[in-house]
Write a protein that holds these residues in place. Structure first.
Motif, PDB file in Angstrom:
ATOM      1  N   SER A 178     -33.318 -19.245 -15.302  1.00 27.28           N
ATOM      2  CA  SER A 178     -33.023 -17.812 -15.163  1.00 27.28           C
ATOM      3  C   SER A 178     -34.268 -17.055 -14.719  1.00 27.28           C
ATOM      4  O   SER A 178     -35.405 -17.468 -14.986  1.00 27.28           O
ATOM      5  N   ALA A 179     -34.022 -15.936 -14.067  1.00 26.98           N
ATOM      6  CA  ALA A 179     -35.130 -15.098 -13.579  1.00 26.98           C
ATOM      7  C   ALA A 179     -35.989 -14.616 -14.750  1.00 26.98           C
ATOM      8  O   ALA A 179     -37.208 -14.528 -14.638  1.00 26.98           O
ATOM      9  N   GLU A 180     -35.351 -14.341 -15.887  1.00 30.66           N
ATOM     10  CA  GLU A 180     -36.108 -13.852 -17.055  1.00 30.66           C
ATOM     11  C   GLU A 180     -37.064 -14.945 -17.546  1.00 30.66           C
ATOM     12  O   GLU A 180     -38.204 -14.673 -17.903  1.00 30.66           O
ATOM     13  N   THR A 181     -36.587 -16.192 -17.546  1.00 27.07           N
ATOM     14  CA  THR A 181     -37.427 -17.290 -18.041  1.00 27.07           C
ATOM     15  C   THR A 181     -38.737 -17.374 -17.264  1.00 27.07           C
ATOM     16  O   THR A 181     -39.793 -17.603 -17.824  1.00 27.07           O
ATOM     17  N   ASP A 185     -38.755 -10.516 -11.032  1.00 23.46           N
ATOM     18  CA  ASP A 185     -37.885  -9.353 -10.988  1.00 23.46           C
ATOM     19  C   ASP A 185     -36.869  -9.562  -9.871  1.00 23.46           C
ATOM     20  O   ASP A 185     -37.017  -9.070  -8.764  1.00 23.46           O
ATOM     21  N   ALA A 186     -35.820 -10.354 -10.189  1.00 23.50           N
ATOM     22  CA  ALA A 186     -34.861 -10.739  -9.139  1.00 23.50           C
ATOM     23  C   ALA A 186     -33.500 -10.114  -9.397  1.00 23.50           C
ATOM     24  O   ALA A 186     -32.503 -10.792  -9.506  1.00 23.50           O
ATOM     25  N   ARG A 187     -33.493  -8.797  -9.469  1.00 23.80           N
ATOM     26  CA  ARG A 187     -32.207  -8.129  -9.748  1.00 23.80           C
ATOM     27  C   ARG A 187     -31.188  -8.465  -8.659  1.00 23.80           C
ATOM     28  O   ARG A 187     -30.006  -8.516  -8.897  1.00 23.80           O
ATOM     29  N   ASN A 188     -31.675  -8.715  -7.446  1.00 30.61           N
ATOM     30  CA  ASN A 188     -30.744  -9.010  -6.353  1.00 30.61           C
ATOM     31  C   ASN A 188     -30.888 -10.443  -5.875  1.00 30.61           C
ATOM     32  O   ASN A 188     -30.857 -10.706  -4.683  1.00 30.61           O
ATOM     33  N   GLU A 191     -28.877 -11.825  -3.119  1.00 28.15           N
ATOM     34  CA  GLU A 191     -29.064 -11.333  -1.745  1.00 28.15           C
ATOM     35  C   GLU A 191     -30.266 -11.988  -1.075  1.00 28.15           C
ATOM     36  O   GLU A 191     -30.533 -11.753   0.091  1.00 28.15           O
ATOM     37  N   LEU A 192     -31.022 -12.769  -1.820  1.00 23.86           N
ATOM     38  CA  LEU A 192     -32.267 -13.297  -1.272  1.00 23.86           C
ATOM     39  C   LEU A 192     -32.036 -14.553  -0.447  1.00 23.86           C
ATOM     40  O   LEU A 192     -31.255 -15.414  -0.826  1.00 23.86           O
ATOM     41  N   ARG A 193     -32.749 -14.657   0.648  1.00 22.45           N
ATOM     42  CA  ARG A 193     -32.815 -15.911   1.403  1.00 22.45           C
ATOM     43  C   ARG A 193     -34.072 -16.639   0.922  1.00 22.45           C
ATOM     44  O   ARG A 193     -34.886 -16.089   0.183  1.00 22.45           O
ATOM     45  N   SER A 194     -34.261 -17.879   1.391  1.00 23.63           N
ATOM     46  CA  SER A 194     -35.376 -18.698   0.890  1.00 23.63           C
ATOM     47  C   SER A 194     -36.739 -18.008   1.065  1.00 23.63           C
ATOM     48  O   SER A 194     -37.590 -18.061   0.177  1.00 23.63           O
ATOM     49  N   LEU A 195     -36.924 -17.373   2.209  1.00 25.03           N
ATOM     50  CA  LEU A 195     -38.230 -16.762   2.498  1.00 25.03           C
ATOM     51  C   LEU A 195     -38.510 -15.607   1.526  1.00 25.03           C
ATOM     52  O   LEU A 195     -39.626 -15.466   1.013  1.00 25.03           O
ATOM     53  N   GLU A 196     -37.466 -14.809   1.246  1.00 19.76           N
ATOM     54  CA  GLU A 196     -37.665 -13.698   0.313  1.00 19.76           C
ATOM     55  C   GLU A 196     -37.906 -14.222  -1.106  1.00 19.76           C
ATOM     56  O   GLU A 196     -38.718 -13.690  -1.851  1.00 19.76           O
ATOM     57  N   MET A 197     -37.201 -15.290  -1.465  1.00 17.68           N
ATOM     58  CA  MET A 197     -37.409 -15.881  -2.792  1.00 17.68           C
ATOM     59  C   MET A 197     -38.856 -16.377  -2.911  1.00 17.68           C
ATOM     60  O   MET A 197     -39.511 -16.184  -3.942  1.00 17.68           O
ATOM     61  N   ALA A 198     -39.372 -17.000  -1.853  1.00 19.78           N
ATOM     62  CA  ALA A 198     -40.762 -17.481  -1.880  1.00 19.78           C
ATOM     63  C   ALA A 198     -41.731 -16.314  -2.071  1.00 19.78           C
ATOM     64  O   ALA A 198     -42.700 -16.411  -2.829  1.00 19.78           O
ATOM     65  N   ARG A 199     -41.441 -15.208  -1.392  1.00 20.57           N
ATOM     66  CA  ARG A 199     -42.325 -14.036  -1.511  1.00 20.57           C
ATOM     67  C   ARG A 199     -42.274 -13.471  -2.934  1.00 20.57           C
ATOM     68  O   ARG A 199     -43.299 -13.105  -3.505  1.00 20.57           O
TER      69      ARG A 199
END
Ligand SMILES: Cc1cc2nc3c(=O)[nH]c(=O)nc-3n(C[C@H](O)[C@H](O)[C@H](O)COP(=O)(O)OP(=O)(O)OC[C@H]3O[C@@H](n4cnc5c(N)ncnc54)[C@H](O)[C@@H]3O)c2cc1C
Length: 437
Positions: A178-181, A185-188, A191-199
């Motif tokens: 989970s994002a909390e773990t 801060d991944a409220r969305n 909506e994220l693609r791999s590149l945004e997740m990496a950032r």
């Protein structure tokens, strides 16, 4: 401004060619209209993985002599294909990525659908499985996602892997972190693609002193005592391979990454490393410009015009056309014919329209259009109205006579023909002036 060589197209073929030319001291310019197919590719290099009867190739170089005579590999021969891959591996290492192969053999790599594909070279973060026994040494596999990230589905990967009889008896765990773990801060996240997740991971997690430890302990908790942990390739673009190796050290578990739906970070990592290497060698990179036409005279290409500078033609002694296939708009088709979009060069015989494709799209990918492309001489010079253009070479996906998907040969053909084109230019220059190394 006159160059020794101008390379058109900045994919795997164009970059390999440009690096080889720049390394030999040629004044080189590389013009590329946009992102290449590497943004979509796995980041492994396929050389020759599948025969026409769909059986897997174990020793690709031994197979080359069995290919049709107009196949690009037959024009080069196994020894030159091997040399080109050696050159490519060296250049990647100089750019910081140690690609590995398995002697003379192919290995297998996993895909995000749980399929197994043959490959020749892989990045360190990719799990190279044995081609003959892909499940060897695996009893428990954990496939772990970051909750909400949609472009990677652990259950789908596991279901795909279970379809292979070799994986019968292997236990699969699918889990989300989970994002909390991991404190992002991944409220969305959806909506994220791999590149945004990496950032996001870089900003919120890996830039923190304990970020890696937090991520490693979340993996340990989700994976239990798995003997392979599979993660989506979302950790980082440039230093993704290093992060995987650090995670292995922190978790004590074997960890690998799988390219997700596009953009593919391992493919982008390769493109970025090659561009960096080319720049280090002093090459000029003109990104975001497109070659629109060429001026031909006496069976030679003298100059080219680009979209951004139409009034300033660029001249060179030699040119390489590496504009890719339909995917990158190097080739175009209409209901009755095929064209090379850049120079309108002669293309391979396409036959009747009805034979261009197979009704079942995924039927072994044996579609007529896959073999389409520019027709060339034994030295990869194209023809215009039947006349060979002797200072222009074609490389990679724009070439006809091979089926990159069905044969699993795309990367190898791009590298070997790009390298060969550069070698022709270097040899020609050495003959005429003795200046090139
Ligand atoms: C979805 C997908 C997955 C793949 N996966 C793998 C894989 O796992 N392993 C593997 O080995 N290979 C893979 N490939 C193939 C590989 O990435 C390349 O397609 C192949 O190597 C051909 O490379 P290329 O350099 O010839 O062309 P491309 O990579 O297509 O590059 C052509 C470049 O030329 C530019 N261009 C086109 N026209 C012009 C013009 N007129 N002027 C200037 N620039 C122009 C384009 O913008 C593009 O940047 C995959 C391809 C795709 C599409």
């Amino acid at each position: 401004m006159k160059y020794n060589s101008i390379i058109i197209g900045g994919g795997l073929a164009g970059l390999t060619s440009a690096i080889r030319c720049a390394e030999a001291g040629l004044k080189t310019a590389l013009i590329s209209a946009g992102d290449s197919a590497l943004t979509f590719a796995s980041g492994s290099i396929d050389v020759l993985g599948i025969r026409q009867n769909n059986s897997l190739v174990q020793y690709p170089f031994e197979e080359i002599s069995h290919l049709p005579s107009d196949h690009p590999y037959r024009k080069l021969g196994a020894a030159q294909v091997k040399q080109s891959l050696h050159f490519f591996t060296e250049q990647m290492a100089k750019a910081g990525i140690q690609m590995s192969s398995h002697g003379q053999q192919n290995h297998s790599r996993l895909t995000a659908l749980g399929a197994i594909r043959p490959a020749w070279l892989s990045q360190p973060g990719t799990k190279a499985l044995s081609i003959a026994a892909p499940a060897a040494g695996l009893r428990r596999v954990a496939i772990i996602n970051i909750a909400g990230f949609r472009d990677f589905q652990p259950a789908l990967v596991a279901a795909g892997m279970k379809k292979h009889p070799e994986f019968t008896g292997v236990e699969f765990t699918v889990a989300d972190i989970s994002a909390e773990t991991i404190k992002i801060d991944a409220r969305n996240a959806y909506e994220l693609r791999s590149l945004e997740m990496a950032r996001l991971l870089k900003r919120d997690l890996f830039s923190q002193p304990k970020g890696l430890t937090i991520f490693a302990s979340a993996i340990q908790k989700a994976a239990g005592n798995a003997d392979l942990v599979v993660l989506p390739s979302v950790l980082a673009v440039e230093n993704g391979n290093e992060l995987i190796s650090q995670l292995e050290a922190h978790t004590g578990l074997p960890v690998c990454e799988l390219a997700t739906l596009p953009p593919s970070l391992p493919g982008m990592r390769m493109a970025s490393a090659l561009r960096q290497r080319y720049r280090e060698l002093g090459g000029l990179l003109l990104e975001g410009d497109e070659v629109l036409s060429g001026y031909f005279d006496n069976n030679q290409l003298r100059s080219i015009k680009t979209r951004l500078n139409p009034s300033m033609p660029l001249e060179a002694d030699h040119f390489v056309l590496a504009t890719g296939s339909f995917f990158s708009r190097g080739l175009d088709s209409n209901p009755s014919s095929l064209t090379d979009k850049t120079f309108n060069l002669d293309v391979v015989e396409t036959g009747q329209r009805e034979q261009w494709s197979n009704e079942r799209f995924l039927n072994g990918s044996q579609h007529g259009f896959s073999y389409f492309g520019i027709e060339t001489s034994e030295r990869f010079n194209p023809y215009q109205n039947g006349n060979a253009i002797t200072n222009l070479y074609c490389a990679g996906g724009v070439l006809g006579g091979f089926n990159p998907v069905a044969e699993a040969s795309a990367g190898g053909v791009a590298i070997s023909t790009g390298w060969f084109a550069a070698n022709q230019i270097i040899a020609h220059r050495s003959d005429s002036s003795g200046t090139a190394k």
